[in-house]
Design a protein around this motif. Structure first.
Motif, PDB file in Angstrom:
ATOM      1  N   UNK A 132       0.757  -1.217   0.016  1.00 23.44           N
ATOM      2  CA  UNK A 132      -0.112  -0.105  -0.062  1.00 23.44           C
ATOM      3  C   UNK A 132       0.744   1.345  -0.153  1.00 23.44           C
ATOM      4  N   UNK A 133       0.459   2.059  -0.624  1.00 23.87           N
ATOM      5  CA  UNK A 133       1.399   3.455  -1.026  1.00 23.87           C
ATOM      6  C   UNK A 133       0.781   4.394  -1.889  1.00 23.87           C
ATOM      7  N   UNK A 134       1.601   5.509  -1.846  1.00 20.94           N
ATOM      8  CA  UNK A 134       1.173   6.525  -3.032  1.00 20.94           C
ATOM      9  C   UNK A 134       1.989   6.347  -4.333  1.00 20.94           C
ATOM     10  N   UNK A 135       1.741   6.333  -5.353  1.00 23.06           N
ATOM     11  CA  UNK A 135       2.227   6.156  -6.898  1.00 23.06           C
ATOM     12  C   UNK A 135       3.300   7.481  -6.964  1.00 23.06           C
ATOM     13  N   UNK A 136       4.437   7.080  -6.992  1.00 21.25           N
ATOM     14  CA  UNK A 136       5.534   8.129  -7.199  1.00 21.25           C
ATOM     15  C   UNK A 136       5.933   8.130  -8.610  1.00 21.25           C
ATOM     16  N   UNK A 137       5.958   7.142  -9.204  1.00 18.99           N
ATOM     17  CA  UNK A 137       6.483   6.857 -10.702  1.00 18.99           C
ATOM     18  C   UNK A 137       5.829   5.778 -11.330  1.00 18.99           C
ATOM     19  N   UNK A 138       5.657   5.863 -12.679  1.00 20.57           N
ATOM     20  CA  UNK A 138       5.062   5.055 -13.532  1.00 20.57           C
ATOM     21  C   UNK A 138       5.938   4.722 -14.439  1.00 20.57           C
ATOM     22  N   UNK A 139       6.697   3.832 -14.440  1.00 21.35           N
ATOM     23  CA  UNK A 139       7.900   3.431 -15.473  1.00 21.35           C
ATOM     24  C   UNK A 139       7.397   2.536 -16.471  1.00 21.35           C
ATOM     25  N   UNK A 140       8.162   2.162 -17.580  1.00 23.31           N
ATOM     26  CA  UNK A 140       7.534   1.449 -18.547  1.00 23.31           C
ATOM     27  C   UNK A 140       7.585   0.005 -18.142  1.00 23.31           C
ATOM     28  N   UNK A 141       8.503  -0.464 -17.202  1.00 21.50           N
ATOM     29  CA  UNK A 141       8.519  -1.751 -16.597  1.00 21.50           C
ATOM     30  C   UNK A 141       7.973  -2.030 -15.004  1.00 21.50           C
ATOM     31  N   UNK A 142       8.141  -1.024 -14.355  1.00 22.94           N
ATOM     32  CA  UNK A 142       7.888  -1.080 -12.835  1.00 22.94           C
ATOM     33  C   UNK A 142       6.908   0.012 -12.464  1.00 22.94           C
ATOM     34  N   UNK A 143       6.332   0.116 -11.266  1.00 24.49           N
ATOM     35  CA  UNK A 143       5.694   1.157 -10.746  1.00 24.49           C
ATOM     36  C   UNK A 143       6.306   1.305  -9.340  1.00 24.49           C
ATOM     37  N   UNK A 144       6.743   2.773  -8.993  1.00 22.76           N
ATOM     38  CA  UNK A 144       7.216   3.012  -7.902  1.00 22.76           C
ATOM     39  C   UNK A 144       6.202   3.578  -6.946  1.00 22.76           C
ATOM     40  N   UNK A 145       6.203   2.993  -5.483  1.00 22.30           N
ATOM     41  CA  UNK A 145       5.220   3.378  -4.497  1.00 22.30           C
ATOM     42  C   UNK A 145       6.006   4.102  -3.527  1.00 22.30           C
ATOM     43  N   UNK A 146       5.388   5.039  -2.707  1.00 23.91           N
ATOM     44  CA  UNK A 146       6.049   5.346  -1.665  1.00 23.91           C
ATOM     45  C   UNK A 146       4.933   5.110  -0.568  1.00 23.91           C
ATOM     46  N   UNK A 147       5.445   4.399   0.584  1.00 27.29           N
ATOM     47  CA  UNK A 147       4.617   4.044   1.490  1.00 27.29           C
ATOM     48  C   UNK A 147       4.641   5.221   2.560  1.00 27.29           C
ATOM     49  N   UNK A 148       3.435   5.135   3.566  1.00 27.22           N
ATOM     50  CA  UNK A 148       3.431   6.228   4.430  1.00 27.22           C
ATOM     51  C   UNK A 148       4.609   6.544   5.223  1.00 27.22           C
ATOM     52  N   UNK A 149       5.167   5.243   5.644  1.00 25.93           N
ATOM     53  CA  UNK A 149       6.420   5.506   6.377  1.00 25.93           C
ATOM     54  C   UNK A 149       7.665   5.572   5.764  1.00 25.93           C
ATOM     55  N   UNK A 150       7.452   5.948   4.358  1.00 22.70           N
ATOM     56  CA  UNK A 150       8.481   6.680   3.630  1.00 22.70           C
ATOM     57  C   UNK A 150       9.505   5.587   3.174  1.00 22.70           C
ATOM     58  N   UNK A 151       8.958   4.304   2.726  1.00 27.27           N
ATOM     59  CA  UNK A 151       9.759   3.146   1.986  1.00 27.27           C
ATOM     60  C   UNK A 151       9.522   3.385   0.569  1.00 27.27           C
ATOM     61  N   UNK A 152      10.440   2.889  -0.164  1.00 30.83           N
ATOM     62  CA  UNK A 152      10.210   2.749  -1.676  1.00 30.83           C
ATOM     63  C   UNK A 152       9.802   1.451  -2.125  1.00 30.83           C
ATOM     64  N   UNK A 153       8.940   1.147  -2.710  1.00 26.57           N
ATOM     65  CA  UNK A 153       8.321  -0.184  -3.150  1.00 26.57           C
ATOM     66  C   UNK A 153       8.318   0.150  -4.695  1.00 26.57           C
ATOM     67  N   UNK A 154       8.942  -0.983  -5.145  1.00 24.27           N
ATOM     68  CA  UNK A 154       9.125  -1.156  -6.691  1.00 24.27           C
ATOM     69  C   UNK A 154       8.457  -2.421  -7.029  1.00 24.27           C
ATOM     70  N   UNK A 155       7.325  -2.335  -7.857  1.00 24.21           N
ATOM     71  CA  UNK A 155       6.360  -3.503  -8.351  1.00 24.21           C
ATOM     72  C   UNK A 155       6.377  -3.587  -9.835  1.00 24.21           C
ATOM     73  N   UNK A 156       6.783  -4.713 -10.095  1.00 25.46           N
ATOM     74  CA  UNK A 156       6.643  -4.986 -11.781  1.00 25.46           C
ATOM     75  C   UNK A 156       5.338  -4.754 -12.394  1.00 25.46           C
ATOM     76  N   UNK A 157       5.324  -4.211 -13.222  1.00 21.90           N
ATOM     77  CA  UNK A 157       4.008  -3.983 -14.057  1.00 21.90           C
ATOM     78  C   UNK A 157       3.275  -5.024 -14.687  1.00 21.90           C
ATOM     79  N   UNK A 158       3.955  -6.399 -14.693  1.00 18.12           N
ATOM     80  CA  UNK A 158       3.116  -7.372 -15.120  1.00 18.12           C
ATOM     81  C   UNK A 158       1.909  -7.923 -14.313  1.00 18.12           C
ATOM     82  N   UNK A 159       2.339  -7.954 -13.033  1.00 19.17           N
ATOM     83  CA  UNK A 159       1.514  -8.235 -12.287  1.00 19.17           C
ATOM     84  C   UNK A 159       0.441  -7.340 -11.825  1.00 19.17           C
ATOM     85  N   UNK A 160       0.678  -5.968 -11.963  1.00 18.76           N
ATOM     86  CA  UNK A 160      -0.240  -4.787 -11.757  1.00 18.76           C
ATOM     87  C   UNK A 160      -1.218  -4.784 -12.590  1.00 18.76           C
TER      88      UNK A 160
END
Length: 272
Positions: A132-160
């Motif tokens: 869970x987090x705020x979308x910081x970037x939408x890249x062509x291969x991954x989406x980058x989230x920022x969590x409420x406690x300021x962690x960076x989560x990188x999720x592959x777009x295939x699953x999303x």
């Protein structure tokens, strides 16, 4: 004689391949102009469709590369070069590369789908793939989230692109749900009136739809109330935490008990 034979052979080759070469050059020039026109048309179409700027260069480059490959094959075939084997080798190489990069290509395709259909945008608060987090970037291969406690989560777009996703920012309003319990000996009408009063006192809580307060359960050690109120999406957490604090203070002031788990221990004396 050798010189005359060489000249004759060159003339024969010129007569045989000259027209083909001229035709190939003509097709190349026309083809390059057509490809340029198609790219311009695609660019204008993407602008009208309001496609995400991140996706435009990929679509234009991919389309241009495919059209140029087709043009090269066409020109070489016109000259007389046999392209059947070349196309077969190219197809086999493409298949091998595709299998080797299947995960990467899946993420690329997922990124294209996300950028076209926009299930979420930069700044949206989403829940997906266990994060869970705020979308910081939408890249062509991954989406980058920022969590409420300021962690960076990188999720592959295939699953999303293929999995379930909750977007908390899509709607302008959200419903806040609480469960508050009072003791069995307390006045439920007084408690209900107090909770409604607190909902009306907070200007961030919308009055249309009206706040909802009703008894939801007769639990083991408490009478539980379901409290529901609508707020603007950006006010959700502020209102949620504020109401918890206000309920605690107000219940104490009004003498309404907030139950907590208790255990009764009974001791029995037995004779030896």
């Amino acid at each position: 004689m050798d010189h005359e034979k060489l000249m004759a052979d060159m003339i024969d080759l010129a007569l045989l391949y000259g027209p083909k070469l001229v035709g190939a050059i003509f097709v190349w020039i026309i083809g390059a102009w057509v490809i340029k026109a198609i790219n311009i048309g695609i660019s204008r179409g993407l602008d009208k469709a309001k496609i995400d700027p991140t996706l435009k260069p990929f679509i234009k480059s991919l389309t241009g590369a495919l059209l140029k490959v087709l043009l090269v094959i066409t020109v070489l075939s016109m000259i007389g070069i046999e392209m059947t084997s070349f196309v077969a080798i190219l197809g086999a190489a493409g298949l091998a590369i595709g299998m080797a990069l299947s995960g990467t290509l899946q993420n690329f395709a997922g990124g294209v789908i996300i950028l076209i259909f926009k299930p979420y945008r930069i700044g949206d608060f989403i829940e997906a793939q266990g994060y869970t987090g705020t979308v910081a970037e939408i890249q062509i291969f991954n989406t980058v989230l920022k969590t409420p406690d300021n962690k960076t989560i990188i999720i592959p777009n295939g699953g999303l692109s293929t999995g379930s996703l909750t977007n908390y920012s899509t709607e302008p309003q959200r419903r806040v749900d609480w469960t508050f319990g009072i003791g069995y000996g307390d006045d439920i009408d007084q408690a209900k009136a107090l909770m409604l009063e607190l909902c009306k006192a907070d200007e961030r809580i919308l009055q249309d739809p009206e706040p909802f307060v009703e008894v939801s359960a007769l639990a083991d050690s408490s009478v539980n109330f379901a409290v529901r109120a609508w707020v603007k999406s950006e006010d959700y957490w502020d209102v949620f935490f504020a109401m918890n604090g206000n309920i605690y203070k107000s219940f104490n002031q009004q003498g309404i008990n907030i139950p907590f788990p208790q255990m009764d221990v009974h001791l029995h004396k037995t004779s030896d």
